[in-house]
Design a protein around this motif. Sequence first.
Motif, PDB file in Angstrom:
ATOM      1  N   PHE A 192      47.468  38.456  27.274  1.00 38.22           N
ATOM      2  CA  PHE A 192      47.355  39.120  25.978  1.00 38.22           C
ATOM      3  C   PHE A 192      48.699  39.036  25.289  1.00 38.22           C
ATOM      4  CE2 PHE A 192      44.044  41.326  28.423  1.00 38.22           C
ATOM      5  CZ  PHE A 192      42.966  41.114  27.585  1.00 38.22           C
ATOM      6  N   MET A 251      51.158  40.541  22.914  1.00 37.64           N
ATOM      7  CA  MET A 251      51.441  41.784  22.192  1.00 37.64           C
ATOM      8  C   MET A 251      52.750  41.588  21.448  1.00 37.64           C
ATOM      9  SD  MET A 251      49.000  43.898  22.955  1.00 37.64           S
ATOM     10  CE  MET A 251      49.639  45.514  22.592  1.00 37.64           C
ATOM     11  N   GLY A 273      43.504  44.946  36.002  1.00 42.60           N
ATOM     12  CA  GLY A 273      42.791  43.827  35.364  1.00 42.60           C
ATOM     13  C   GLY A 273      41.290  43.815  35.613  1.00 42.60           C
ATOM     14  N   LYS A 274      40.727  44.922  36.100  1.00 47.02           N
ATOM     15  CA  LYS A 274      39.294  44.960  36.439  1.00 47.02           C
ATOM     16  C   LYS A 274      38.414  44.756  35.202  1.00 47.02           C
ATOM     17  CE  LYS A 274      39.541  49.192  38.064  1.00 47.02           C
ATOM     18  NZ  LYS A 274      40.954  49.547  37.849  1.00 47.02           N
ATOM     19  N   THR A 299      39.276  43.570  32.311  1.00 45.72           N
ATOM     20  CA  THR A 299      39.518  42.234  31.754  1.00 45.72           C
ATOM     21  C   THR A 299      38.662  41.198  32.475  1.00 45.72           C
ATOM     22  OG1 THR A 299      41.778  42.954  31.342  1.00 45.72           O
ATOM     23  CG2 THR A 299      41.336  40.605  31.169  1.00 45.72           C
ATOM     24  N   GLU A 341      32.798  50.800  35.817  1.00 45.38           N
ATOM     25  CA  GLU A 341      32.945  52.219  36.137  1.00 45.38           C
ATOM     26  C   GLU A 341      31.744  53.016  35.648  1.00 45.38           C
ATOM     27  OE1 GLU A 341      36.761  53.793  36.076  1.00 45.38           O
ATOM     28  OE2 GLU A 341      37.754  51.880  35.663  1.00 45.38           O
ATOM     29  N   HIS A 365      36.716  52.808  40.796  1.00 39.52           N
ATOM     30  CA  HIS A 365      37.971  53.307  41.323  1.00 39.52           C
ATOM     31  C   HIS A 365      37.817  53.800  42.744  1.00 39.52           C
ATOM     32  CE1 HIS A 365      39.990  53.955  37.336  1.00 39.52           C
ATOM     33  NE2 HIS A 365      41.019  53.713  38.117  1.00 39.52           N
TER      34      HIS A 365
END
Lengths: 406, 251
Positions: B15, B17, B47-48, B50, B172, B205
Amino acid sequence: MDILNLIRIAYRALQRNKLRAFLTMLGIIIGVAAVIAMVAIGQGSKQSIHDQLSSMGSNMLTVSPASNLNGGVRIAGSSFQSLTQKDIIALQKQVQYITEISPSITSRGQAINGALNWPTSMQGVSPSYLDIRKLTLKDGIPFNENDVTTSAKVCLIGQTVIDNLFPGGENPIGKVIRFNKIPFQIIGILNPKGQNAFGQDQDDILIAPIGTVQKRISATIYYQNIYASAANENVTDAAVTEMTSILRESHRLRSNEDNDFTVRTQAELINTLSATSGLLTVLLTVIAGISLVIGGIGIMNIMYVSVTERTREIGLRMAIGARGTDIMLQFLMEAILISITGGVIGVVLGMVSTWLVTATLGWPTIVSESSVVLSFIVCAVTGIFFGYYPAQKAARLDPIEALRYE
Amino acid sequence: MSKTILEIKDLKRDFQMGVETVHALRGINFNVETGEFVTIMGSSGSGKTTLLNILGCLDQPTIGNYFLDGVDVKKLTRDELAQLRNRKIGFVFQSYNLLPRTSALENVELPLLYNKDVSVSERRERAMHALESVQLADRSDHTPSQLSGGQQQRVAIARALVNEPVMILADEATGNLDSRTSYGIMALMQELNQTHGKTIVFVTHEPDIASFSSRTILLRDGMIQKDTKNEKPRSAKQVLAELPVTDDYKI
Ligand SMILES: Nc1ncnc2c1ncn2[C@@H]1O[C@H](COP(=O)(O)OP(=O)(O)OP(=O)(O)O)[C@@H](O)[C@H]1O
Ligand SMILES: [Mg+2]
């Protein structure tokens, strides 16, 4: 995604914000209603002008003194004096396409009946004038050639003058009124004609023999106009040519000199007035059109708000398989729905207000189908046009960014 | 006979930025076979999400290749990707993402709206069926605000199922729910996996939740730290049954 679904989704979205949707529509509603009412009023007046002028006789010709270059100074037509009895005699002798001729002088003054008085006009004409203008008598008799030559103090009276000088309802025939201190005996009553194309009251008039007006009122040898009737509608152009050449000869104009008069046909006048009222219609329509555009900008504004508000929804729809086109169509449909609904309400409102104008003000109106269809199409186009950019903005959103949007 | 459904080769995602570049994924390789139940674990920022977005064809890798069902996703257009998401993938989000003020049934119908092959009546029927499979048939006309968190997530799962995808991706999905409700969701996932043969990739998680899956991939700083097969996944149904009734009130 079929159209029915699109409409349903758009309808739902609008239903959630009823007031906002309505306020957005308001611009379109007012715009469309204005277009329809304006065009209806414009068309109505155009039609009534046309009808009136035709009813005056479509084969009528009018000769007026023309402005002329006189040593380089242009003189206003009305102040120019060129038409005299000589012209009338010349015309009467030579014409072939013309059936009737009448000179005309109009004078403003005060008409008095006892204690009542009324400011009006007296028109001096020859007896044929009634035929040329298609005027008829409700009661009494017209004056004749003898009255013209003897300058008889007789007159025909219009309804408005009667209303003001004889409010009691008594029969004015045979009564004597004074116009500019000269006594006139009323011998006939004109049938009411109402307002003319210029908004003048055609019944506010006294008609007297030309000789009388010329000698006793105006004291002039010059005529303000000459009216004539062509044999029929088809020869009006030939009659114009004929009259022009006779008058030129009578005025002893050399071939390099301009006419010091103009000959107009009724058809010309109709065209001129139609063009004027057509211009007015265009102007009114443009103003109404501008309000439509403003309505469209309102739609655009609210659609941008809507897209921003529903960024997450857009993200979700994309995540589960909506293509950019689907999102685009969804928002476009919403804009179109606003503009079309506004258009329908606007058409109804426009028709109602047109009807009200006719009912309360008495203005002639014509709601033309084309203005309804046109403003409807314009509405849809407005929706598409102003909805396009917000919809495109929605369609170009990145699904992940949109889903993250707070 | 298992067939490879996901194939990831040296996947990187950066990414930008401003002047800084964030390396969210720094070279990931793994395959998923049809019918696997994979959980992806890792600390926050590893990075999950993503990775899952790329697997779900919502995002494209900066470098590397991703084959879904043998198709190189990189070569697809925006519209083709939308079509792929619609037909092959069921996405379940952490924050449910249901349309507000819209009934559960219509929320579930949503993916079918973008599928031309499904008629109006079939759409209704399939949406109702999907709601039945998450035991929410009696709530079909309720709007999200009239449903509990767990019920909303079940509506979201029904939505993910309605297009009969080959693969379910969940980010999640139990993150906002209490443990009893979470187990309920996991039981549903296991059923989808075992009886309907859906491939599931599930980001979480909690190691507790991961124990219900057949394989766990642990991410750390954009790299795979551990990739373990779980030979004996727990049965969520059983755990749920063994849970004390008063459990809800204790916590
Ligand atoms: N759109 C983005 N722009 C810039 N950086 C991003 C963007 N998306 C993710 N990142 C960065 O990439 C890294 C991984 O983020 P990701 O959301 O995948 O983490 P995660 O493992 O899902 O964390 P969590 O458990 O908190 O959800 C983070 O450092 C994050 O700041
Ligand atoms: Mg995440």
